[in-house]
Write a protein that holds these residues in place. Structure first.
Motif, PDB file in Angstrom:
ATOM      1  N   LEU A 159      24.281 -27.787  28.288  1.00  0.00           N
ATOM      2  CA  LEU A 159      25.785 -27.494  27.464  1.00  0.00           C
ATOM      3  C   LEU A 159      27.145 -27.347  28.330  1.00  0.00           C
ATOM      4  O   LEU A 159      27.595 -27.795  27.740  1.00  0.00           O
ATOM      5  CB  LEU A 159      26.039 -26.119  27.235  1.00  0.00           C
ATOM      6  CG  LEU A 159      24.582 -25.303  25.855  1.00  0.00           C
ATOM      7  CD1 LEU A 159      23.925 -24.057  25.852  1.00  0.00           C
ATOM      8  CD2 LEU A 159      24.421 -26.759  24.955  1.00  0.00           C
ATOM      9  N   ARG A 160      26.845 -27.065  29.242  1.00  0.00           N
ATOM     10  CA  ARG A 160      27.966 -26.961  30.338  1.00  0.00           C
ATOM     11  C   ARG A 160      28.568 -28.786  30.007  1.00  0.00           C
ATOM     12  O   ARG A 160      29.875 -29.221  29.862  1.00  0.00           O
ATOM     13  CB  ARG A 160      28.241 -26.284  31.630  1.00  0.00           C
ATOM     14  CG  ARG A 160      29.576 -27.161  32.523  1.00  0.00           C
ATOM     15  CD  ARG A 160      28.833 -26.556  33.790  1.00  0.00           C
ATOM     16  NE  ARG A 160      28.222 -25.227  34.009  1.00  0.00           N
ATOM     17  CZ  ARG A 160      27.527 -24.817  34.177  1.00  0.00           C
ATOM     18  NH1 ARG A 160      26.296 -26.192  35.030  1.00  0.00           N
ATOM     19  NH2 ARG A 160      26.761 -23.643  34.622  1.00  0.00           N
ATOM     20  N   GLN A 195      28.592 -31.046  28.455  1.00  0.00           N
ATOM     21  CA  GLN A 195      28.240 -31.210  26.686  1.00  0.00           C
ATOM     22  C   GLN A 195      29.711 -30.922  26.386  1.00  0.00           C
ATOM     23  O   GLN A 195      30.525 -31.014  25.646  1.00  0.00           O
ATOM     24  CB  GLN A 195      27.564 -30.472  24.968  1.00  0.00           C
ATOM     25  CG  GLN A 195      26.218 -31.341  25.334  1.00  0.00           C
ATOM     26  CD  GLN A 195      24.936 -31.362  24.450  1.00  0.00           C
ATOM     27  OE1 GLN A 195      25.515 -29.569  23.617  1.00  0.00           O
ATOM     28  NE2 GLN A 195      24.025 -31.950  23.963  1.00  0.00           N
ATOM     29  N   ALA A 196      30.500 -29.702  26.582  1.00  0.00           N
ATOM     30  CA  ALA A 196      31.790 -28.851  26.630  1.00  0.00           C
ATOM     31  C   ALA A 196      32.830 -30.490  26.737  1.00  0.00           C
ATOM     32  O   ALA A 196      33.493 -29.987  26.534  1.00  0.00           O
ATOM     33  CB  ALA A 196      31.658 -27.034  26.968  1.00  0.00           C
ATOM     34  N   GLU A 197      32.226 -30.345  28.087  1.00  0.00           N
ATOM     35  CA  GLU A 197      33.139 -30.788  29.140  1.00  0.00           C
ATOM     36  C   GLU A 197      33.587 -32.319  27.643  1.00  0.00           C
ATOM     37  O   GLU A 197      34.539 -33.056  28.448  1.00  0.00           O
ATOM     38  CB  GLU A 197      32.882 -31.308  30.781  1.00  0.00           C
ATOM     39  CG  GLU A 197      32.648 -30.368  31.532  1.00  0.00           C
ATOM     40  CD  GLU A 197      32.364 -30.208  32.715  1.00  0.00           C
ATOM     41  OE1 GLU A 197      31.663 -31.104  32.934  1.00  0.00           O
ATOM     42  OE2 GLU A 197      32.277 -29.646  33.837  1.00  0.00           O
ATOM     43  N   VAL A 234      33.400 -33.387  24.840  1.00  0.00           N
ATOM     44  CA  VAL A 234      34.123 -33.153  23.858  1.00  0.00           C
ATOM     45  C   VAL A 234      35.240 -32.646  24.594  1.00  0.00           C
ATOM     46  O   VAL A 234      36.694 -32.995  23.771  1.00  0.00           O
ATOM     47  CB  VAL A 234      33.652 -31.417  23.360  1.00  0.00           C
ATOM     48  CG1 VAL A 234      34.553 -31.530  22.284  1.00  0.00           C
ATOM     49  CG2 VAL A 234      32.438 -32.048  22.497  1.00  0.00           C
ATOM     50  N   ASN A 235      35.770 -31.656  25.582  1.00  0.00           N
ATOM     51  CA  ASN A 235      36.960 -31.526  26.409  1.00  0.00           C
ATOM     52  C   ASN A 235      37.534 -32.691  27.484  1.00  0.00           C
ATOM     53  O   ASN A 235      39.223 -32.671  25.848  1.00  0.00           O
ATOM     54  CB  ASN A 235      37.499 -30.414  26.973  1.00  0.00           C
ATOM     55  CG  ASN A 235      36.728 -28.919  27.003  1.00  0.00           C
ATOM     56  OD1 ASN A 235      37.200 -28.936  25.919  1.00  0.00           O
ATOM     57  ND2 ASN A 235      35.840 -28.777  27.593  1.00  0.00           N
ATOM     58  N   THR A 265      39.088 -35.274  23.245  1.00  0.00           N
ATOM     59  CA  THR A 265      39.975 -33.560  22.488  1.00  0.00           C
ATOM     60  C   THR A 265      41.605 -34.352  24.107  1.00  0.00           C
ATOM     61  O   THR A 265      42.163 -34.711  23.249  1.00  0.00           O
ATOM     62  CB  THR A 265      40.005 -32.699  23.347  1.00  0.00           C
ATOM     63  OG1 THR A 265      38.782 -32.565  21.969  1.00  0.00           O
ATOM     64  CG2 THR A 265      41.528 -31.537  22.434  1.00  0.00           C
TER      65      THR A 265
END
Length: 225
Positions: free
Chosen positions: A97-98, A100-102, A104-105, A108
């Motif tokens: 999950l970490r 995946q979040a990185e 996405v960031n 962005t």
């Protein structure tokens, strides 16, 4: 058959031919007609069978040892193993999950930087064309741009192109003075105003989205002491 003599004069013994050994495995004796005792054959066969049985029983013994090893674990040990497996799965899920979040960031930031770079390039191109737009505005103010004239059509197309990219003018007569968008060229005391107010626009300013392309050059009324 005559014996040959060797060089010393002694007679050499005749060579005996080696004959192959033949084993009679017939169950019935051809001379007496009696049935032979099969104990010898059965013993050899039993030895082979014993070897097969021993090898076949080896996996069963290994499985029994594994079962006994599992049975030797206490309930506390099993609980610790289950908890360790649960913690490992939770940690791997957290890492996923970490990541995946990185990702996405990162996407962005890339999109934001790409948009900012695009706006910067457009703003630089528009800034280089602003003097031509100022000349067209002066010509229109002096009445040189008449309806249907070639220069009027060029001015309309140029302004339409700027509007397509979101270019907007800033600074109008009577607006409050804002140093973030306006540049005061002249200050005129005026007892009728309470705050600094634009008295006249000398050169229009422009913004592209949230980006200031050029501040408006204005004359400002300031409150009189």
């Amino acid at each position: 058959m005559a014996n040959k003599k060797n060089n010393d004069g002694n007679q050499e013994e005749p060579r005996r031919s080696e004959e192959p050994t033949i084993r009679d495995k017939r169950r019935v004796d051809p001379e007496t007609g009696d049935v032979r005792d099969p104990a010898a054959h059965d013993g050899a066969a039993s030895d082979g069978a014993a070897g097969v049985d021993a090898s076949a029983s080896a996996p069963a013994a290994g499985a029994a040892d594994s079962t006994s090893a599992d049975a030797s674990l206490s309930d506390d040990d099993k609980a610790l193993l289950d908890q360790a497996a649960t913690d490992l799965v939770a940690e791997m899920r957290s890492d996923m999950l970490r990541a995946q979040a990185e990702l996405v960031n990162f996407r962005t930031r890339v999109e934001r930087d790409r948009a900012a770079n695009r706006e910067a390039v457009i703003a630089e191109v528009i800034r280089s064309l602003l003097p031509a737009l100022d000349d067209l505005a002066l010509a229109e103010a002096h009445g040189d741009l008449v309806e249907g004239a070639p220069m009027t059509i060029v001015a309309q197309k140029l302004r339409a192109s700027f509007d397509k990219y979101g270019l907007k003018p800033v600074g109008a007569k009577g607006e409050p003075f804002d140093p973030a968008f306006h540049e005061a060229v002249v200050q005129l005391p005026n007892p009728e105003v309470k705050v600094n107010t634009i008295a006249d626009v000398i050169a229009a300013g422009y913004v592209l989205g949230d980006r200031l392309v050029r501040p408006a050059k204005v004359a400002v009324f300031v409150p009189a002491d």
